[in-house]
Design a protein around this motif. Sequence first.
Motif, PDB file in Angstrom:
ATOM      1  N   THR A   1       0.862  -1.180   0.000  1.00  0.00           N
ATOM      2  CA  THR A   1       0.000   0.000   0.000  1.00  0.00           C
ATOM      3  C   THR A   1       0.896   1.227   0.000  1.00  0.00           C
ATOM      4  OG1 THR A   1      -0.066   0.188   2.421  1.00  0.00           O
ATOM      5  CG2 THR A   1      -1.753  -1.212   1.360  1.00  0.00           C
ATOM      6  N   ASP A   2       0.340   2.391  -0.264  1.00  0.00           N
ATOM      7  CA  ASP A   2       1.129   3.619  -0.241  1.00  0.00           C
ATOM      8  C   ASP A   2       1.730   3.850   1.142  1.00  0.00           C
ATOM      9  OD1 ASP A   2       0.585   4.086  -2.889  1.00  0.00           O
ATOM     10  OD2 ASP A   2      -1.070   5.471  -2.502  1.00  0.00           O
ATOM     11  N   THR A   3       0.962   3.524   2.188  1.00  0.00           N
ATOM     12  CA  THR A   3       1.464   3.703   3.554  1.00  0.00           C
ATOM     13  C   THR A   3       2.631   2.779   3.844  1.00  0.00           C
ATOM     14  OG1 THR A   3      -0.724   4.369   4.338  1.00  0.00           O
ATOM     15  CG2 THR A   3       0.839   3.617   5.996  1.00  0.00           C
ATOM     16  N   LEU A   4       2.506   1.505   3.461  1.00  0.00           N
ATOM     17  CA  LEU A   4       3.608   0.563   3.666  1.00  0.00           C
ATOM     18  C   LEU A   4       4.836   0.967   2.866  1.00  0.00           C
ATOM     19  CD1 LEU A   4       1.786  -2.907   3.629  1.00  0.00           C
ATOM     20  CD2 LEU A   4       2.880  -1.793   5.587  1.00  0.00           C
ATOM     21  N   ARG A   5       4.619   1.417   1.627  1.00  0.00           N
ATOM     22  CA  ARG A   5       5.752   1.810   0.782  1.00  0.00           C
ATOM     23  C   ARG A   5       6.512   2.990   1.409  1.00  0.00           C
ATOM     24  NH1 ARG A   5       6.370   0.514  -4.471  1.00  0.00           N
ATOM     25  NH2 ARG A   5       4.138   0.075  -4.714  1.00  0.00           N
ATOM     26  N   LYS A   6       5.762   3.942   1.961  1.00  0.00           N
ATOM     27  CA  LYS A   6       6.368   5.150   2.515  1.00  0.00           C
ATOM     28  C   LYS A   6       6.992   4.920   3.886  1.00  0.00           C
ATOM     29  CE  LYS A   6       5.226   9.911   3.903  1.00  0.00           C
ATOM     30  NZ  LYS A   6       4.139  10.921   3.993  1.00  0.00           N
ATOM     31  N   ASN A   7       6.299   4.161   4.743  1.00  0.00           N
ATOM     32  CA  ASN A   7       6.720   4.073   6.138  1.00  0.00           C
ATOM     33  C   ASN A   7       7.465   2.794   6.503  1.00  0.00           C
ATOM     34  OD1 ASN A   7       5.438   6.558   6.728  1.00  0.00           O
ATOM     35  ND2 ASN A   7       3.464   5.516   6.944  1.00  0.00           N
ATOM     36  N   VAL A   8       7.308   1.740   5.706  1.00  0.00           N
ATOM     37  CA  VAL A   8       7.932   0.463   6.056  1.00  0.00           C
ATOM     38  C   VAL A   8       8.990   0.054   5.028  1.00  0.00           C
ATOM     39  CG1 VAL A   8       7.536  -2.001   6.478  1.00  0.00           C
ATOM     40  CG2 VAL A   8       5.888  -0.296   7.304  1.00  0.00           C
ATOM     41  N   ILE A   9       8.625   0.039   3.758  1.00  0.00           N
ATOM     42  CA  ILE A   9       9.548  -0.418   2.721  1.00  0.00           C
ATOM     43  C   ILE A   9      10.662   0.591   2.496  1.00  0.00           C
ATOM     44  CG2 ILE A   9       9.775  -1.132   0.316  1.00  0.00           C
ATOM     45  CD1 ILE A   9       8.228  -3.046   2.202  1.00  0.00           C
ATOM     46  N   LYS A  10      10.292   1.856   2.298  1.00  0.00           N
ATOM     47  CA  LYS A  10      11.251   2.941   2.067  1.00  0.00           C
ATOM     48  C   LYS A  10      12.211   2.554   0.944  1.00  0.00           C
ATOM     49  CE  LYS A  10      10.793   4.444   6.863  1.00  0.00           C
ATOM     50  NZ  LYS A  10      11.460   4.691   8.148  1.00  0.00           N
TER      51      LYS A  10
END
Length: 270
Positions: A249-258
């Motif tokens: 998700t956009d949130t996971l991409r921004k805050n977790v995956i980076k």
Amino acid sequence: MANQKTTIKQGKIAPVTNPELKKAIEQLKLGSTPEKQEALSKALKVARLLAPCNFDVELKPDTNGVLPTVNPSQIKFFLINTKDGKAFFPAFTDVEESMKFKVAGEKDPTPKNIVRTIQDYDVLLSDPKSIVQGVIINPGTDNIVIPKQLVALLAGRKKPQPVQPTAPMNVTYSEPSVYPTRMVNAVYDYCETNALVSRVWLKAKLYGSAMSFFLVVEAEKQDQNILKEIHDAAVVQAKDIPVEVMFITDTLRKNVIKEAVALYDRNISF
């Protein structure tokens, strides 16, 4: 190849063998546990690794048998490059493993080896100009990925962030201390059979003193069967460590995956 700052020490050098590191790697192949991860970290801290490189100067001894002084700018390390621009230092536990390393171009020179420690790699990786993401131990055989953040911890330059006991539900995500090799291979093998899967990332999900493997999937179609099949492939090799699988998700991409490197990327070939 990449230019990096380093030094060459002349004199008699003991053979590179790393029996403790090789033992730790073999144990990890049987399944990851905190104890086995700690054994690998301990071995890496004292390991003497072989780094393939070449020199912009001819290393011939003079009439007195003394090798010429090598300027750091004359040393070029070979890198493993990925199609999306990621790069890693290959490092080998012994001469036998280093002989498996093959350069891509027919005209590329045959690499030589110099001895590097985890502290040496930390210096290279912490260079602001460096594009390298970490070290791969015995690429093509063991494929133990040591991200640069973990290299900094092993070298002692950075300190681990303690888990706050007063906030056990405070969930954080980090790179696994080492990749659970068999689990990663099982997930990779499955992804190769499913053309819908584009990329998969692996994180350690920490909550209090507990940990789970957290797999994030990017696919052309968000079919729940994909999550189930990846979970089923992973959990067999997770050695009782919980496994969670989610679509990106956009949130996971921004805050977790980076900026993390995917364990599987259909567009990457080493």
